[in-house]
Design a protein around this motif. Structure first.
Motif, mmCIF file in Angstrom:
data_model
loop_
_atom_site.group_PDB
_atom_site.id
_atom_site.type_symbol
_atom_site.label_atom_id
_atom_site.label_comp_id
_atom_site.label_asym_id
_atom_site.label_seq_id
_atom_site.Cartn_x
_atom_site.Cartn_y
_atom_site.Cartn_z
ATOM 1 N N ILE A 125 0.833 -1.208 0.000
ATOM 2 C CA ILE A 125 0.000 0.000 0.000
ATOM 3 C C ILE A 125 0.866 1.257 0.000
ATOM 4 O O ILE A 125 0.630 2.206 -0.768
ATOM 5 N N VAL A 126 1.901 1.279 0.841
ATOM 6 C CA VAL A 126 2.763 2.460 0.927
ATOM 7 C C VAL A 126 3.555 2.661 -0.362
ATOM 8 O O VAL A 126 3.671 3.785 -0.865
ATOM 9 N N ILE A 127 4.089 1.570 -0.916
ATOM 10 C CA ILE A 127 4.897 1.685 -2.134
ATOM 11 C C ILE A 127 4.045 2.155 -3.310
ATOM 12 O O ILE A 127 4.442 3.047 -4.068
ATOM 13 N N VAL A 128 2.859 1.570 -3.474
ATOM 14 C CA VAL A 128 1.967 2.007 -4.563
ATOM 15 C C VAL A 128 1.529 3.455 -4.334
ATOM 16 O O VAL A 128 1.454 4.251 -5.273
ATOM 17 N N VAL A 134 1.870 10.921 -0.467
ATOM 18 C CA VAL A 134 1.743 9.477 -0.667
ATOM 19 C C VAL A 134 0.258 9.161 -0.753
ATOM 20 O O VAL A 134 -0.490 9.378 0.210
ATOM 21 N N ARG A 135 -0.180 8.640 -1.902
ATOM 22 C CA ARG A 135 -1.604 8.459 -2.180
ATOM 23 C C ARG A 135 -1.941 6.979 -2.389
ATOM 24 O O ARG A 135 -1.855 6.483 -3.511
ATOM 25 N N PRO A 136 -2.316 6.261 -1.322
ATOM 26 C CA PRO A 136 -2.737 4.861 -1.513
ATOM 27 C C PRO A 136 -3.994 4.807 -2.383
ATOM 28 O O PRO A 136 -4.923 5.589 -2.205
ATOM 29 N N SER A 137 -4.009 3.901 -3.348
ATOM 30 C CA SER A 137 -5.150 3.793 -4.248
ATOM 31 C C SER A 137 -6.102 2.707 -3.786
ATOM 32 O O SER A 137 -5.693 1.729 -3.140
ATOM 33 N N ILE A 143 9.481 0.958 -11.746
ATOM 34 C CA ILE A 143 10.179 0.888 -10.461
ATOM 35 C C ILE A 143 9.212 0.482 -9.348
ATOM 36 O O ILE A 143 9.528 -0.365 -8.496
ATOM 37 N N ILE A 144 8.011 1.070 -9.359
ATOM 38 C CA ILE A 144 7.029 0.767 -8.316
ATOM 39 C C ILE A 144 6.581 -0.689 -8.409
ATOM 40 O O ILE A 144 6.404 -1.358 -7.378
ATOM 41 N N CYS A 145 6.403 -1.198 -9.624
ATOM 42 C CA CYS A 145 5.999 -2.602 -9.786
ATOM 43 C C CYS A 145 7.056 -3.542 -9.228
ATOM 44 O O CYS A 145 6.732 -4.546 -8.564
ATOM 45 N N VAL A 146 8.327 -3.225 -9.491
ATOM 46 C CA VAL A 146 9.412 -4.071 -8.968
ATOM 47 C C VAL A 146 9.435 -4.024 -7.448
ATOM 48 O O VAL A 146 9.534 -5.069 -6.772
#
Length: 398
Positions: A36-39, A357-360, A266-269
């Motif tokens: 959640i944080v990374i996305v 930081v925007r959790p989707s 980068i976010i997917c990895v």
């Protein structure tokens, strides 16, 4: 036994071993929280990049003209004709000339101020506003007048808010300030977007060493057709130069798409790496369910002796595993949103950038769904083992 009764029994068994259950859920909690944080960080970076490129204009093209030796170049008249002949796709044009001279105000020399020669349409193209005085006009360009418009930083830091009518020097040239731009930021600072100076491109070209104009900014009628407009401009320039190395057309929209693609990759990895902890959490659930089956062997034997079918035993243990992982997913979501808020505060204070930081909703739903799915997947083997126990052997178990 109904599904509701099975769920209630699962909660009872989970509550009976609170600490062991929490430690079992820890991998799921960390995995969901990290995803959640990374996305959310990726979404925040995309919004930040889009806002930054919005200032440059995603509906604009930048043309860099290198020319073909000294024998062939393109004039601003030819560029204006190109825009006029293709007005269905191209909107406005402004030649731009960068000036390398530092700005001199009285006895002070300001080396951080960006100095550019532009046309009378440049402010409209970029969405800039004039707060005091006037902007650059066509007659200023035609007559190569030594006038300029300054940003709010110079206006407040050196002229006390009354820059109109004052003068600045660029090299040996004295320019009269005829306008002041509206502030682009809440706190104009040295080297920022408000630390700028604009003068007629014809005047700037005369100040430069070459005396020629090698850069243009064009806007398009419809930013959804930016790729077609780029192809059109490249084709028109090729007719003039017959050499693709003589010019370069840059699309801000394409640059934005490229940067967003890089951020997404980068976010997917990173999210995939974070998701490994979900698998670790699943293994933990399998391990604890196998222990639970061993501890409750006699209970399983009694229930089967009383007529409980294998499907009922299977459903009970699968439900316990799924409930455990679901609770871990819920805690991970709560902590993920909390950590996102903390990360936003830290990033804003350290970087002095408005990055949120925007959790989707999609990321939350996927993370929770995966956590429950992992619970069911890794809980099935222990549940199958429990359902397959022979009731006589189970009753003999101590």
């Amino acid at each position: 036994m109904s599904i509701l009764e099975t769920f209630q029994l699962s909660l009872k068994n989970i509550w009976a071993s609170k600490m062991r259950t929490f430690l079992t859920m820890l991998g799921i909690i960390i995995g969901v929280m990290a995803v959640i944080v990374i996305v959310g960080l990726g979404n925040g970076m995309q919004h930040y990049i889009e806002d930054s490129f919005a200032d440059l204009g995603t509906d604009s093209l930048t043309v860099m003209v290198m020319g073909r030796g000294s024998s062939r170049s393109v004039s601003e008249e030819q560029m204006y004709e190109m825009v006029e002949e293709n007005s269905d796709m191209l909107k406005m044009l402004s030649p731009t000339v960068s000036v390398s001279f530092p700005v001199k105000i009285g006895s002070d020399t300001v080396s951080t101020t960006s100095v550019s020669g532009v046309s009378e349409d440049y402010f409209s193209m970029k969405g800039y506003e004039v707060a005091q005085g006037r902007g650059i006009q066509y007659m200023d360009i035609a007559s190569r007048k030594k006038v300029c418009v300054v940003g709010q930083y110079l206006n407040t830091a050196y002229f006390g808010g009354s820059a109109v009518g004052q003068t600045v020097k660029l090299g040996n040239n004295t320019l009269t300030i005829v306008g002041v731009m509206a502030a682009e930021t809440d706190d104009p600072e040295e080297g920022g977007t408000d630390d700028c100076l604009f003068l007629p491109y014809s005047t700037a070209a005369r100040m430069s060493y070459s005396g020629t104009i090698g850069s243009y900014v064009l806007t398009v009628q419809d930013k959804d057709e930016i790729a077609q407009a780029k192809t059109l401009v490249e084709g028109e320039l090729y007719k003039i130069f017959e050499d693709e190395d003589a010019y370069k057309v840059i699309s801000m929209s394409e640059m934005l798409d490229t940067m967003n693609s890089m951020v997404n990759m980068i976010i997917c990895v990173l999210a995939a790496i974070a998701a490994i902890s979900l698998v670790v959490g699943g293994i933990g659930i399998m391990n604890i369910m196998l222990v639970s089956v061993t501890e409750r062997t006699r209970e399983i034997g009694v229930r089967k002796a009383l007529g409980a079918r294998e499907s009922v035993i299977l459903r009970q243990f699968v439900m316990e595993a799924a409930t455990t992982s679901a609770l871990g997913g819920v805690l991970g979501i709560v902590l993920g949103f909390g950590l996102s808020a903390v990360a936003t505060t830290i990033i804003t204070s350290l970087m002095e950038a408005s990055l949120t930081v925007r959790p989707s909703v999609g990321a939350v739903a996927v993370a929770f769904g995966v956590s429950v799915g992992i619970g069911v997947l890794f809980g099935y083997l222990p549940a199958r083992k429990a359902a397959a126990l022979n009731p006589i052997d189970a009753l003999r178990s101590e």
